[in-house]
Write an enzyme that holds these catalytic residues in place. Structure first.
Site, PDB file in Angstrom:
ATOM      1  N   TRP A 163       0.860  -1.195   0.000  1.00 51.89           N
ATOM      2  CA  TRP A 163       0.000   0.000   0.000  1.00 51.89           C
ATOM      3  C   TRP A 163       0.898   1.246   0.000  1.00 51.89           C
ATOM      4  CZ3 TRP A 163      -1.928   2.713   4.867  1.00 51.89           C
ATOM      5  CH2 TRP A 163      -2.854   3.708   4.546  1.00 51.89           C
ATOM      6  N   ASP A 207      -1.713  -6.141   8.805  1.00 49.20           N
ATOM      7  CA  ASP A 207      -2.617  -5.048   8.441  1.00 49.20           C
ATOM      8  C   ASP A 207      -3.905  -5.679   7.927  1.00 49.20           C
ATOM      9  OD1 ASP A 207      -3.879  -2.796   7.566  1.00 49.20           O
ATOM     10  OD2 ASP A 207      -2.277  -2.109   6.240  1.00 49.20           O
ATOM     11  N   ALA A 258      -7.330  -4.676   6.657  1.00 44.09           N
ATOM     12  CA  ALA A 258      -8.179  -3.558   6.224  1.00 44.09           C
ATOM     13  C   ALA A 258      -9.422  -4.013   5.471  1.00 44.09           C
ATOM     14  CB  ALA A 258      -7.362  -2.604   5.351  1.00 44.09           C
ATOM     15  N   LYS A 260     -13.745  -0.129   5.329  1.00 39.67           N
ATOM     16  CA  LYS A 260     -14.353  -0.769   4.153  1.00 39.67           C
ATOM     17  C   LYS A 260     -15.483  -1.696   4.544  1.00 39.67           C
ATOM     18  CE  LYS A 260     -10.218   0.654   2.959  1.00 39.67           C
ATOM     19  NZ  LYS A 260      -9.576   1.471   1.990  1.00 39.67           N
TER      20      LYS A 260
END
Ligand code: LMR
Length: 396
Positions: free
Chosen positions: A129, A210, A212, A245
């Site tokens: 990212w 991570d 997400a 999200k």
């Protein structure tokens, strides 16, 4: 004083949205920033979130401060969602703090690492990212890369990745995408996760996962399998969770940093440090998004409705993957079946920087400069034109 400042380059992801907004073409297609879009191209507020917001507004009698570590109900609910209902048997080892989004959680985790071992080196996947490197670096960590994606075969470069991890100094921090790798969509298989966990445990490397996109790849449990496996393999790890999200709470900045410690005494120390660090950064995290998530997850009815809607979002993304892969294969004569195997919002198309510019200037198709596309921006109504335009760009 401020005349000494230099001009900031355009953000590789947010800059795409800004350019898209300015384009007046009626046929423009936005495949830039990673937000979910429905059939109408809108980013909806999930029904359960809307209901929870109404309940909260009706019931709230005060907006007095909470604390630097935020809403304890939210922290526990989200930790349970990621670590599983038994917390891998390690609930007492967890230090939890609410943070402003997944980015805030990453930052708080990086600050904690830097407080424990100043100047530690953190390794991110190549590619990763776009914001990982500046975000982790600005906490004082050194940022390096480990091999990850093979853009020729669209697979994980697994042997080079394992070999690189084997060489790292004990105490190095390894950032891994728990699911739905950003920007490639190419995740490790369960067997590969087990092998990585084994190296990390044996070489005493510190995993920083991570998370997400939980629920937007396969489902809530399978997407969290990496975290649950890792929590059984290693004594210490960090997990940064974003609710942007999967709860559609983007601008509410709702995230959690979970630090798994070697024992409950260490967990208590880490909790105190997370609170201290949060106090120096933002004092206290914003309340609304976390209160909403807490309400959704603690109400059986709202939780069920949220899970149903999340399932629909994941199914829709995976169906768009199939439509896009088939159309691209037909339009280019090249094999794009790998787009169907990847998961989450992103895949990275084999386009040069010049071809990305050509897609934008000649066809009004907007994507990140490295060819990353947000699959949720594809729709049955634009997929044919999209594939044909991309085929032209690839041939040009
Ligand atoms: C993305 O990767 O597009 C999202 O995570 C949004 C962001 O902040 O970059």
């Amino acid at each position: 004083m401020f005349e000494t400042l230099t001009r900031v380059p355009v953000d590789p992801i947010l800059g795409v949205s800004a350019a898209f907004q300015k384009d007046t073409s009626e046929t423009k297609i936005d495949l830039g920033v990673g937000v979910y879009k429905d059939e109408a191209g809108k980013t909806p507020v999930p029904r359960a979130v809307k209901r929870a917001e109404q309940d909260l507004i009706a019931a709230q009698t005060s907006k007095t401060y909470l604390s630097p570590i935020g809403n304890p109900g939210f922290n526990l609910q989200v930790a349970e969602l990621t670590f599983g209902s038994d917390f891998g048997g390690r609930k007492a080892d967890l230090a939890l703090a609410q943070a402003p989004g997944g980015s805030g959680a990453l930052r708080l985790g990086a600050e904690l690492i830097n407080a424990a071992r100043p100047g530690s080196t953190v390794y991110v996947s190549d590619p990763t990212w776009a914001n990982h490197i500046p975000l982790l670096g600005s906490a004082g960590l050194k940022v390096e890369k480990y091999p990850y994606y093979d853009p020729i075969n669209n697979t994980v470069r697994f042997e080079p990745m394992l070999d690189a991890l084997e060489q790292l100094a004990a105490g190095s921090v390894i950032v891994l995408h728990a699911c739905c790798h950003n920007p490639t969509g190419q995740d490790l298989s369960p067997e590969q996760w087990a092998a990585v966990a084994d190296v990390l445990a044996r070489r005493r490397l510190l995993p920083f996962l991570d998370m997400a996109y939980q629920g937007l790849g396969e489902d809530l449990d399978r997407d969290a399998a990496s975290i649950r496996l890792m929590a059984k393999a290693v004594p210490e790890m960090l997990v940064a969770v974003s609710c942007s999200k999967n709860f559609g709470l983007y601008r509410e900045r709702t995230g959690l940093i979970a630090v798994l410690n070697a024992g409950h005494e260490a967990a208590s120390l880490a909790t105190g440090q997370l609170g201290r660090l949060a106090r120096t950064l933002w004092s206290m995290p914003p309340d609304h998004g976390a209160a909403v998530v807490d309400r959704v997850l603690s109400s059986p009815e709202l939780r069920q409705d949220w899970m149903t809607e999340l399932r629909h979002m994941a199914n829709r993304i995976n169906s768009l993957r199939t439509q896009l892969a088939d159309r691209l294969t037909a339009s280019t004569g090249r094999d794009f079946a790998w787009v169907k195997q990847q998961r989450g919002m992103f895949s990275r198309l084999p386009l040069s920087a010049e071809q990305v510019v050509a897609a934008r200037e000649q066809h009004h198709i907007y994507m990140a400069p490295d060819g990353r596309i947000n699959i949720a921006g594809v729709s049955p109504s634009n997929v044919e034109r999209l594939a044909e335009s991309l085929a032209m760009v690839m041939q040009g």
